[in-house]
Write an enzyme that holds these catalytic residues in place. Structure first.
Site, PDB file in Angstrom:
ATOM      1  N   ASP A  83      50.100  39.327  44.502  1.00  6.31           N
ATOM      2  CA  ASP A  83      49.899  39.110  45.934  1.00  6.31           C
ATOM      3  C   ASP A  83      49.403  37.713  46.273  1.00  6.31           C
ATOM      4  O   ASP A  83      49.714  37.170  47.336  1.00  6.31           O
ATOM      5  CB  ASP A  83      48.913  40.136  46.497  1.00  6.31           C
ATOM      6  CG  ASP A  83      47.490  39.883  46.019  1.00  6.31           C
ATOM      7  OD1 ASP A  83      47.273  39.917  44.790  1.00  6.31           O
ATOM      8  OD2 ASP A  83      46.602  39.646  46.858  1.00  6.31           O
ATOM      9  N   ASP A  86      45.665  35.920  41.983  1.00  6.83           N
ATOM     10  CA  ASP A  86      45.259  36.734  40.846  1.00  6.83           C
ATOM     11  C   ASP A  86      46.490  37.389  40.224  1.00  6.83           C
ATOM     12  O   ASP A  86      47.624  37.051  40.549  1.00  6.83           O
ATOM     13  CB  ASP A  86      44.217  37.778  41.267  1.00  6.83           C
ATOM     14  CG  ASP A  86      44.716  38.639  42.426  1.00  6.83           C
ATOM     15  OD1 ASP A  86      45.938  38.675  42.678  1.00  6.83           O
ATOM     16  OD2 ASP A  86      43.882  39.281  43.092  1.00  6.83           O
ATOM     17  N   TYR A 234      42.188  45.405  49.360  1.00  4.99           N
ATOM     18  CA  TYR A 234      43.139  45.732  50.426  1.00  4.99           C
ATOM     19  C   TYR A 234      42.803  47.098  50.989  1.00  4.99           C
ATOM     20  O   TYR A 234      43.639  47.987  51.083  1.00  4.99           O
ATOM     21  CB  TYR A 234      44.580  45.649  49.907  1.00  4.99           C
ATOM     22  CG  TYR A 234      44.988  44.219  49.677  1.00  4.99           C
ATOM     23  CD1 TYR A 234      45.314  43.391  50.744  1.00  4.99           C
ATOM     24  CD2 TYR A 234      45.010  43.669  48.399  1.00  4.99           C
ATOM     25  CE1 TYR A 234      45.660  42.058  50.552  1.00  4.99           C
ATOM     26  CE2 TYR A 234      45.353  42.344  48.185  1.00  4.99           C
ATOM     27  CZ  TYR A 234      45.677  41.544  49.274  1.00  4.99           C
ATOM     28  OH  TYR A 234      46.012  40.230  49.075  1.00  4.99           O
ATOM     29  N   GLU A 474      43.368  29.771  48.728  1.00  7.15           N
ATOM     30  CA  GLU A 474      44.232  30.733  48.031  1.00  7.15           C
ATOM     31  C   GLU A 474      45.491  31.025  48.844  1.00  7.15           C
ATOM     32  O   GLU A 474      45.422  31.328  50.031  1.00  7.15           O
ATOM     33  CB  GLU A 474      43.486  32.043  47.768  1.00  7.15           C
ATOM     34  CG  GLU A 474      44.274  33.019  46.911  1.00  7.15           C
ATOM     35  CD  GLU A 474      43.452  34.228  46.476  1.00  7.15           C
ATOM     36  OE1 GLU A 474      43.820  34.868  45.478  1.00  7.15           O
ATOM     37  OE2 GLU A 474      42.433  34.525  47.138  1.00  7.15           O
TER      38      GLU A 474
END
Length: 494
Positions: A83, A86, A234, A474
């Site tokens: 996603d 990571d 999430y 990120e």
């Protein structure tokens, strides 16, 4: 105008918006290469691939990874996307990413030119995985990888030795939000492949219908069923009701079946269609639902959906600079800002809806009523374009927030694969904690994740190009997905 002050909070709202746009555009560039940015924004997804990489992989510093994903549960869950920075595969944002890439192609594919093929490949990389994740009836595999174990390490995906735990929702452990979004993704993608690959399209649509039926019959939030695994990463904060409407809306668009239209009409109150209409992203689909369904109203085909258009109009008005609204603010440099981290996810998703709605309005020859004035489709497009231009470099920092675009862009993004030497340059394994020195290094990342758009600055317009500031540095797949449509449009209508 005598006696009236032309201020952002004055009595001339239409003029105030025009003035606001000028004030929010202090760093105007002579022009951007939207075609180049589009190409790079799609290339980014190749850097996020998990599984066995294909022969036509263009980001050569990446290699195969996660080749045993799913084996602990006796299933094949290889493939799909990481996603963000990571190495976990989170099904909820991955499905939303796939939905938004598909919507980008559906509405703006005609102006993608040679990049359309690459965009379709990026969608299929997502849908191939989602088909695997939904292969067992009444089960959706929603995550691969223990997030706590993964986040305890800084290692490239090719070296992963963290826990690849498999998580699923089923009849006894429901997850209507993640299943509903997965159904939406499969249905939206079925439209993309309808003419390109009819058999694959039918497979996607049939699976979407089955997954939606499961989501609707066994209602519940995966944040309750799998709280320790998915929260706070999430976690679904908004409830699952919007994803049921969202899934039904895409199934109706893809299948044209009356049953889904009736479902939306019957359930719009029960599923709180009018709630939180100012939000849109991986967690909250309300604004997207309203814009998507409004197209039918604007075409004069669905008066029974009139309330969705009213919601869409109200949402659009809330985004316009110069109108004081508690849901959104603009930085002095012109950036749309909402609360929470990774602000660019809001910028790209909300700008996508502005542009999409402007096109629907244009075809219907309509405008948006915003109190004392009306907002034209051209104004909506101007607001959306201003956000895209900010991302590409028209901002106080005078830098692009897309890696590899322009002469100045983020060099130290919060991304394991990009920041740790590649397998090509460093074939020996780099362990869990060995990678920490690359995380802490002041040096630029050795591997350019071309096309990655970072979380970006907040209301101050400041940007520290430093890995530890993960909310700012990120990249995520769901930042880029809506950008495909935006860049495609502006590459043809600059």
């Amino acid at each position: 105008m005598a006696g009236k002050s032309l201020t952002l909070s004055g009595l001339a709202p239409a003029a105030a918006i025009i003035l606001a746009l000028l004030l929010l555009s202090p760093e105007i560039c002579t022009g951007h290469d939207y075609r180049d940015a589009l190409k790079k924004s799609i290339l980014f997804f190749e850097g996020q691939r998990s599984g066995k990489l294909p022969p036509d992989q263009r980001l050569k510093w990446r290699r195969d990874s996660g080749l045993r994903d799913g084996s602990s549960a006796g299933v094949d869950l290889t493939g799909g996307y990481y996603d963000a920075g990571d190495n976990v595969k989170f099904g909820f944002p991955m499905a939303f990413t796939t939905t938004m890439m598909s919507w980008s192609v559906i509405d703006f594919g005609k102006t993608m030119g040679p990049e359309l093929e690459n965009a379709v490949k990026a969608i299929k990389w997502g849908t191939d995985y989602l088909l695997k994740a939904t292969a067992i009836p009444s089960v959706v595999f929603v995550q691969v990888g223990d997030a706590y174990s993964d986040h305890n390490c800084w290692e490239r995906p090719e070296d992963m030795d963290t826990l690849r735990t498999v998580y699923k929702v089923d009849k006894d452990h429901p997850g209507s939000e993640v299943a509903g979004e997965t159904a939406a993704a499969l249905a939206a993608a079925s439209i993309v492949f309808a003419k390109r690959d009819p058999a694959y399209s039918k497979r996607l649509l049939d699976r979407a219908a089955r997954v939606f039926a499961f989501a609707n019959k066994y209602r519940g939030a995966y944040s309750d069923s799998l709280r320790q695994a998915v929260c706070p990463f999430y976690c679904n904060f908004n409830g699952y009701e919007d994803e049921l409407l969202w899934g039904a809306a895409w199934l109706h668009k893809a299948s044209k079946k009356r049953v889904y239209r009736l479902y939306i009409v019957k359930n719009k109150e029960i599923l709180r269609a009018g709630d939180t209409i100012y939000e849109f992203g991986w967690d909250n689909k309300h604004a997207g639902i309203n814009v998507l369904i409004s197209k039918m109203v604007l075409m004069g085909k669905a008066d029974y959906f009139q309330s969705f258009k009213q919601n869409a109009d109200e949402f659009i008005c809330s985004l316009l600079p110069g109108i004081s609204h508690p849901q959104v603010e603009y930085s002095l440099g012109g950036l749309l800002v909402k609360s929470g981290g990774s602000n660019m996810q809001h910028v790209t998703s909300l700008s996508f809806l502005l542009l999409t709605y402007s096109n629907y309005l244009s075809h219907a020859k309509k405008v948006v009523p915003c109190g004392q004035f009306t907002a034209s489709p051209a104004l909506l497009r101007q607001v959306a374009k201003r956000q895209v231009d900010y991302i590409l470099g028209d901002n106080p920092m005078k830098m692009s927030y897309m890696v590899g675009y322009g002469s100045r862009f983020p060099q130290r993004i919060h991304h394991r694969g990009s920041s740790v030497p590649s397998v090509v340059d460093h074939p020996a394994r780099i362990g869990c904690k060995e990678g920490s020195r690359y995380f802490l290094s002041p040096n630029p990342n050795p591997n350019l994740l071309i096309g990655a758009v970072v979380g970006g600055p907040n209301v101050t317009d400041d940007f520290p190009d430093s890995r530890p500031y993960f909310q700012l540095t990120e990249p995520t797949t769901y930042i880029n997905a809506p950008l495909l449509g935006l860049l495609s449009y502006f590459s043809a209508h600059a």
